[in-house]
Design an enzyme around this catalytic site. Structure first.
Site, short mmCIF file in Angstrom:
data_model
loop_
_atom_site.label_atom_id
_atom_site.label_comp_id
_atom_site.label_asym_id
_atom_site.label_seq_id
_atom_site.Cartn_x
_atom_site.Cartn_y
_atom_site.Cartn_z
N ASN A 10 0.86 -1.18 0.00
CA ASN A 10 0.00 0.00 0.00
C ASN A 10 0.89 1.23 0.00
O ASN A 10 1.64 1.47 0.95
CB ASN A 10 -0.90 -0.02 1.24
CG ASN A 10 -1.65 1.27 1.45
OD1 ASN A 10 -1.90 2.02 0.53
ND2 ASN A 10 -2.03 1.53 2.70
N TRP A 11 0.81 2.05 -1.05
CA TRP A 11 1.69 3.20 -1.18
C TRP A 11 1.22 4.39 -0.37
O TRP A 11 1.94 5.40 -0.26
CB TRP A 11 1.82 3.60 -2.65
CG TRP A 11 2.45 2.55 -3.51
CD1 TRP A 11 2.83 1.30 -3.12
CD2 TRP A 11 2.78 2.65 -4.90
NE1 TRP A 11 3.37 0.61 -4.18
CE2 TRP A 11 3.34 1.42 -5.29
CE3 TRP A 11 2.62 3.66 -5.84
CZ2 TRP A 11 3.77 1.17 -6.59
CZ3 TRP A 11 3.05 3.41 -7.14
CH2 TRP A 11 3.62 2.18 -7.50
N HIS A 38 -8.63 -0.26 6.22
CA HIS A 38 -7.25 0.01 6.63
C HIS A 38 -7.24 0.82 7.92
O HIS A 38 -8.10 1.67 8.14
CB HIS A 38 -6.50 0.76 5.53
CG HIS A 38 -5.03 0.83 5.76
ND1 HIS A 38 -4.46 1.75 6.61
CD2 HIS A 38 -4.01 0.08 5.28
CE1 HIS A 38 -3.16 1.57 6.65
NE2 HIS A 38 -2.86 0.57 5.84
N GLU A 67 -3.03 -6.56 10.23
CA GLU A 67 -1.97 -5.58 10.46
C GLU A 67 -2.06 -5.10 11.90
O GLU A 67 -3.01 -4.40 12.26
CB GLU A 67 -2.05 -4.42 9.48
CG GLU A 67 -3.42 -3.79 9.33
CD GLU A 67 -3.37 -2.44 8.62
OE1 GLU A 67 -2.31 -2.09 8.09
OE2 GLU A 67 -4.39 -1.75 8.63
N GLY A 106 4.83 2.07 11.92
CA GLY A 106 5.55 3.33 12.08
C GLY A 106 5.92 3.67 13.51
O GLY A 106 6.19 4.83 13.83
#
Length: 209
Positions: A11-12, A97, A169, A175
């Site tokens: 996923n960009w 997401h 996820e 991050g």
């Protein structure tokens, strides 16, 4: 257990300009052509869906959109419909997401409407689930995943599951510098498969990617 082909999807997010997107797509495609036993997809910013599709032509990499709206059309400025996404050659759409949930306020009910619209539009849904750091620390990981699965997949029957990919996820590892070990991921994957056994069937549990 039946054979499954894993899906590696990148996923960009809100990154790259047009030239960078095309170059990155070509680089991913070149590497994917060397790989076997895995499906590959890239989920790119919506302005780049068409040029990235062209850059991927002739290769094995699938194309995904990062989000969609659940309405067919209308006064929804900034939104994109599944028919728009399909018309430019996309194969996948992300739903649920963690950043859509946390930043944009997508509820499980919203995610479910998107999942159903993605499937109805003839696309494959990548349903993202996962727990926050405080939920992991309080032992709520499985409960969070169960809720997100049951509510996100409401109205999805066993036959429709062939067009669903589950992306676990752990939100606490995005991050943050914290890492979800393979053991952590596999433990949760095992729970997710057990959830599918209980709520669908062993056959669906074995087949889901």
């Amino acid at each position: 257990m039946m054979a499954r082909t894993p899906l590696m999807a990148g996923n960009w997010k809100m990154n790259t300009d047009l030239d960078e997107a095309v170059a990155l797509a070509k680089a991913v495609s070149a590497e994917a052509d060397k790989a076997s036993g895995v499906d590959v997809a890239v989920c790119v910013p919506s302005p780049f869906l068409i040029p990235v599709k062209e850059a991927l032509a002739g290769g094995k990499v699938g194309l995904g959109a990062q989000d969609c709206h659940w309405e067919d059309a209308g006064a929804f400025t900034g939104a994109i419909s599944t028919s728009m996404i399909k018309s430019v050659g996309s194969d996948y759409v992300l739903a649920g997401h963690s950043e859509r949930r946390a930043v944009f306020g997508d509820s499980d009910a919203d995610v479910n409407k998107k999942v159903l619209k993605i499937l109805a539009g003839g696309l494959k849904a990548i349903l993202c689930i996962g727990e926050l750091k405080e939920e992991r620390e309080s032992g709520e990981t499985f409960n969070v995943c169960a809720t997100q699965l049951s509510e996100g997949l409401a109205g999805v029957d066993a036959a429709m599951m062939k067009d669903i990919v589950i992306a676990y996820e752990p939100v606490w590892a995005i991050g943050t510098g914290l890492t979800a070990t393979p053991e952590v991921a596999q433990e949760t994957h095992a729970y997710i498969r057990s959830w599918f056994v209980e709520n669908y069937s062993q056959e669906v549990a074995d087949a889901v990617v």
